[in-house]
Design a protein around this motif. Sequence first.
Motif, mmCIF file in Angstrom:
data_model
loop_
_atom_site.group_PDB
_atom_site.id
_atom_site.type_symbol
_atom_site.label_atom_id
_atom_site.label_comp_id
_atom_site.label_asym_id
_atom_site.label_seq_id
_atom_site.Cartn_x
_atom_site.Cartn_y
_atom_site.Cartn_z
ATOM 1 N N CYS A 1 -20.642 -7.279 20.847
ATOM 2 C CA CYS A 1 -19.288 -7.708 20.478
ATOM 3 C C CYS A 1 -18.861 -6.904 19.256
ATOM 4 O O CYS A 1 -19.413 -7.085 18.169
ATOM 5 N N VAL B 1 -17.576 -5.115 23.999
ATOM 6 C CA VAL B 1 -16.226 -5.688 23.989
ATOM 7 C C VAL B 1 -15.637 -5.495 22.598
ATOM 8 O O VAL B 1 -16.282 -5.781 21.594
ATOM 9 N N GLU B 2 -14.418 -4.971 22.555
ATOM 10 C CA GLU B 2 -13.748 -4.665 21.280
ATOM 11 C C GLU B 2 -12.363 -5.311 21.343
ATOM 12 O O GLU B 2 -11.606 -5.027 22.264
ATOM 13 N N GLY C 1 -10.974 6.430 3.721
ATOM 14 C CA GLY C 1 -12.020 7.445 3.679
ATOM 15 C C GLY C 1 -13.370 6.835 3.333
ATOM 16 O O GLY C 1 -13.452 5.780 2.705
ATOM 17 N N ILE C 2 -14.430 7.499 3.759
ATOM 18 C CA ILE C 2 -15.784 7.038 3.434
ATOM 19 C C ILE C 2 -16.633 8.219 2.961
ATOM 20 O O ILE C 2 -16.416 9.360 3.371
ATOM 21 N N ASP C 3 -17.592 7.922 2.092
ATOM 22 C CA ASP C 3 -18.646 8.879 1.770
ATOM 23 C C ASP C 3 -19.766 8.623 2.754
ATOM 24 O O ASP C 3 -20.205 7.479 2.919
ATOM 25 N N HIS D 1 -12.887 6.996 8.055
ATOM 26 C CA HIS D 1 -13.695 6.054 8.840
ATOM 27 C C HIS D 1 -13.398 6.229 10.334
ATOM 28 O O HIS D 1 -14.298 6.230 11.181
ATOM 29 N N GLU E 1 -15.728 6.899 13.771
ATOM 30 C CA GLU E 1 -15.628 5.999 14.939
ATOM 31 C C GLU E 1 -15.248 6.789 16.189
ATOM 32 O O GLU E 1 -15.789 6.558 17.268
ATOM 33 N N GLU F 1 -10.668 -7.090 24.377
ATOM 34 C CA GLU F 1 -11.503 -8.193 24.876
ATOM 35 C C GLU F 1 -12.351 -8.760 23.747
ATOM 36 O O GLU F 1 -12.722 -8.043 22.802
ATOM 37 N N THR F 2 -12.642 -10.039 23.822
ATOM 38 C CA THR F 2 -13.575 -10.629 22.855
ATOM 39 C C THR F 2 -14.300 -11.814 23.476
ATOM 40 O O THR F 2 -14.051 -12.161 24.642
ATOM 41 N N LYS G 1 -16.918 -12.978 14.567
ATOM 42 C CA LYS G 1 -16.743 -14.155 15.434
ATOM 43 C C LYS G 1 -18.104 -14.608 15.965
ATOM 44 O O LYS G 1 -18.391 -15.799 16.084
ATOM 45 N N PHE H 1 -3.644 -2.446 5.282
ATOM 46 C CA PHE H 1 -5.005 -2.991 5.334
ATOM 47 C C PHE H 1 -5.266 -3.726 4.020
ATOM 48 O O PHE H 1 -5.045 -3.174 2.941
ATOM 49 N N GLY I 1 -24.911 -4.636 11.141
ATOM 50 C CA GLY I 1 -23.812 -4.089 10.339
ATOM 51 C C GLY I 1 -23.238 -5.109 9.372
ATOM 52 O O GLY I 1 -23.935 -6.002 8.882
ATOM 53 N N ASP I 2 -21.932 -4.984 9.102
ATOM 54 C CA ASP I 2 -21.280 -5.872 8.139
ATOM 55 C C ASP I 2 -21.378 -7.343 8.540
ATOM 56 O O ASP I 2 -21.319 -8.232 7.700
ATOM 57 N N MET J 1 -17.431 -1.881 -0.209
ATOM 58 C CA MET J 1 -17.209 -0.448 -0.420
ATOM 59 C C MET J 1 -17.939 0.074 -1.652
ATOM 60 O O MET J 1 -18.200 1.262 -1.768
ATOM 61 N N SER K 1 -23.684 3.629 6.549
ATOM 62 C CA SER K 1 -25.064 4.074 6.687
ATOM 63 C C SER K 1 -25.972 2.954 7.168
ATOM 64 O O SER K 1 -26.784 3.133 8.081
HETATM 65 C C1 LIG Z 1 -11.896 0.616 1.521
HETATM 66 C C2 LIG Z 1 -13.301 0.743 2.037
HETATM 67 C C3 LIG Z 1 -14.068 1.846 1.678
HETATM 68 C C4 LIG Z 1 -15.366 1.978 2.163
HETATM 69 N N1 LIG Z 1 -16.091 3.091 1.796
HETATM 70 C C5 LIG Z 1 -17.311 3.276 2.317
HETATM 71 C C6 LIG Z 1 -18.048 4.455 2.014
HETATM 72 O O1 LIG Z 1 -17.610 5.309 1.229
HETATM 73 N N2 LIG Z 1 -19.254 4.629 2.606
HETATM 74 C C7 LIG Z 1 -19.784 3.701 3.470
HETATM 75 O O2 LIG Z 1 -20.876 3.921 4.011
HETATM 76 N N3 LIG Z 1 -19.127 2.551 3.743
HETATM 77 C C8 LIG Z 1 -17.904 2.321 3.197
HETATM 78 N N4 LIG Z 1 -17.224 1.181 3.488
HETATM 79 C C9 LIG Z 1 -17.882 0.119 4.289
HETATM 80 C C10 LIG Z 1 -17.871 0.434 5.775
HETATM 81 O O3 LIG Z 1 -16.578 0.735 6.223
HETATM 82 C C11 LIG Z 1 -18.414 -0.763 6.547
HETATM 83 O O4 LIG Z 1 -19.597 -1.229 5.957
HETATM 84 C C12 LIG Z 1 -18.706 -0.362 8.012
HETATM 85 O O5 LIG Z 1 -17.519 0.002 8.658
HETATM 86 C C13 LIG Z 1 -19.372 -1.511 8.754
HETATM 87 O O6 LIG Z 1 -19.466 -1.196 10.121
HETATM 88 P P1 LIG Z 1 -19.442 -2.368 11.225
HETATM 89 O O7 LIG Z 1 -19.502 -1.670 12.536
HETATM 90 O O8 LIG Z 1 -20.470 -3.371 10.884
HETATM 91 O O9 LIG Z 1 -18.062 -3.067 11.019
HETATM 92 P P2 LIG Z 1 -16.609 -2.489 11.333
HETATM 93 O O10 LIG Z 1 -16.580 -1.015 11.086
HETATM 94 O O11 LIG Z 1 -15.674 -3.358 10.604
HETATM 95 O O12 LIG Z 1 -16.437 -2.717 12.899
HETATM 96 C C14 LIG Z 1 -16.294 -3.990 13.462
HETATM 97 C C15 LIG Z 1 -15.616 -3.827 14.810
HETATM 98 O O13 LIG Z 1 -15.596 -5.091 15.459
HETATM 99 C C16 LIG Z 1 -14.287 -5.317 15.962
HETATM 100 N N5 LIG Z 1 -14.118 -6.769 16.007
HETATM 101 C C17 LIG Z 1 -13.889 -7.614 14.987
HETATM 102 N N6 LIG Z 1 -13.801 -8.876 15.421
HETATM 103 C C18 LIG Z 1 -13.996 -8.819 16.766
HETATM 104 C C19 LIG Z 1 -14.040 -9.804 17.766
HETATM 105 N N7 LIG Z 1 -13.869 -11.111 17.502
HETATM 106 N N8 LIG Z 1 -14.257 -9.404 19.048
HETATM 107 C C20 LIG Z 1 -14.432 -8.086 19.350
HETATM 108 N N9 LIG Z 1 -14.397 -7.119 18.432
HETATM 109 C C21 LIG Z 1 -14.198 -7.481 17.148
HETATM 110 C C22 LIG Z 1 -13.375 -4.612 14.985
HETATM 111 O O14 LIG Z 1 -12.101 -4.335 15.562
HETATM 112 C C23 LIG Z 1 -14.169 -3.368 14.701
HETATM 113 O O15 LIG Z 1 -13.931 -2.352 15.656
HETATM 114 C C24 LIG Z 1 -15.920 0.995 3.005
HETATM 115 C C25 LIG Z 1 -15.159 -0.128 3.362
HETATM 116 C C26 LIG Z 1 -13.869 -0.256 2.884
HETATM 117 C C27 LIG Z 1 -13.063 -1.457 3.276
#
Ligand SMILES: Cc1cc2nc3c(=O)[nH]c(=O)nc-3n(C[C@H](O)[C@H](O)[C@H](O)COP(=O)(O)OP(=O)(O)OC[C@H]3O[C@@H](n4cnc5c(N)ncnc54)[C@H](O)[C@@H]3O)c2cc1C
Length: 394
Positions: free
Chosen positions: A6, A29-30, A41-43, A102, A106, A123-124, A159, A263, A284-285, A292, A299
């Motif tokens: 998910c 599902v996204e 932007g990200i490092d 970012h 992706e 979808e979710t 979720k 955002f 992940g997150d 950030m 990473s």
């Molecule tokens: C301003 C900012 C700067 C940053 N800078 C850095 C940096 O320099 N270096 C670095 O490494 N990290 C950085 N980060 C952190 C990094 O962006 C996140 O830690 C990373 O994107 C986490 O990846 P993820 O796949 O866990 O989550 P996300 O990238 O948030 O992906 C989650 C995905 O799940 C989808 N989703 C959400 N809810 C649902 C649902 N209910 N059903 C289906 N899909 C869903 C979303 O649409 C999204 O596509 C930064 C973050 C921010 C906000």
Amino acid sequence: MRVLICGGGIAGLTLAYWLRRRGIEPVVVEHAPHGRLGGYGIDFFGTGYDVADRMGIIDRLMPHRLPVDSVDFVDASGRAGVRLTGEILNKIIRGPHLALMHTTLEGALLEAIQDDVEIRFGETITAVRDTGAAVEIDLASGGAQRFDLLVGADGIHSKTRELIFGPEARYARYLGCRLASYSVPDRYGWGRVRAHYTEPGRQVIAYPTGKSGELIALFLFKSPHETSASRAERLDLLRSTFRGMGWITPSVLADAPASESIFMDTMTQITLPIWHRGRVALVGDACGCMTMVSAQGVSMAMAGAYVLAEALEADRDHVGAFARYHERMHTQVRRRQRTARVFARSLVPGTWAGLIAQSLVNRLVMREAFAPMLRRQFGAGSILAPQTADLRKG
Ligand SMILES: Cc1cc2nc3c(=O)[nH]c(=O)nc-3n(C[C@H](O)[C@H](O)[C@H](O)COP(=O)(O)OP(=O)(O)OC[C@H]3O[C@@H](n4cnc5c(N)ncnc54)[C@H](O)[C@@H]3O)c2cc1C
């Protein structure tokens, strides 16, 4: 084995790739109707870079590097008081580093899997029943489907986490700051610089995206309020918080897009003691947002995805695999969260005296002599074991 993922962000797409490579069938599902647009932007370095290298996507990323050679801490006239040069940054990271949007990363991840993996945009999931032998998942589009496992890769406001572990408030650790960003036209003849301008309690950052004439404006502001602003309130909130601020702030506020497309989020970490339950795991997150400030969310999201796929290949019994994944990743993330909390405390000083102190510390620390210390603190190296020959891209 079929695994429903998910969330089609960094962690979800990376996991789909590595599951597929290891003979496990992923379905993603996204909830967004398509891959994300715009963004920030990200490092990108350390473990994330290592995973991307193993996926063979570095060549796709290279042409899209952000045109940034230094990080400047500027005064109201735009003059750099302290500068973090590319050379010092290289000494801190001591390995390959890319500044990217970012969405570029992706996009490259999506491209790497789209011919081999089923991805359902728009979808979710709405409910999960773990029967012991499988997970039955209700989908927003209707109907229920069975999978062997469910992985929540749906980001900070997951979720999946809510359905399995309960409300976000239980796991959220607010760091006292909120952030917002959007793109603006370059009316300034911008150079190859990321510039930070700070006044007590608020900071504006601007950098080029690489698209001709486009900059990202990023706003950070201290706030006692942890709750997110509704989309309709965002622009008013930014205008009132940044009213009277110097540098290019009035002009980037005047160039703001419609409130709904800004955002905005809180700077919040997610600390979950255990990242899996039954046939469901998080990555992940969703389980370990560091914010950030750590500059390593991407990473660790990619590292978690890689390690989880590796564990599931080694041990098709999900109980052992999830435990192995958790054990390998949890301490790494906790350590980076601790460091991020320390950095977050001084990110946006609340007073002019605090600002002067910050500037003095920056002046002292952003030198070659401190690079090894910063490197250790950040945990900038890859945490992965050297790659085995059979998985090396050839
Ligand atoms: C301003 C900012 C700067 C940053 N800078 C850095 C940096 O320099 N270096 C670095 O490494 N990290 C950085 N980060 C952190 C990094 O962006 C996140 O830690 C990373 O994107 C986490 O990846 P993820 O796949 O866990 O989550 P996300 O990238 O948030 O992906 C989650 C995905 O799940 C989808 N989703 C959400 N809810 C649902 C649902 N209910 N059903 C289906 N899909 C869903 C979303 O649409 C999204 O596509 C930064 C973050 C921010 C906000």
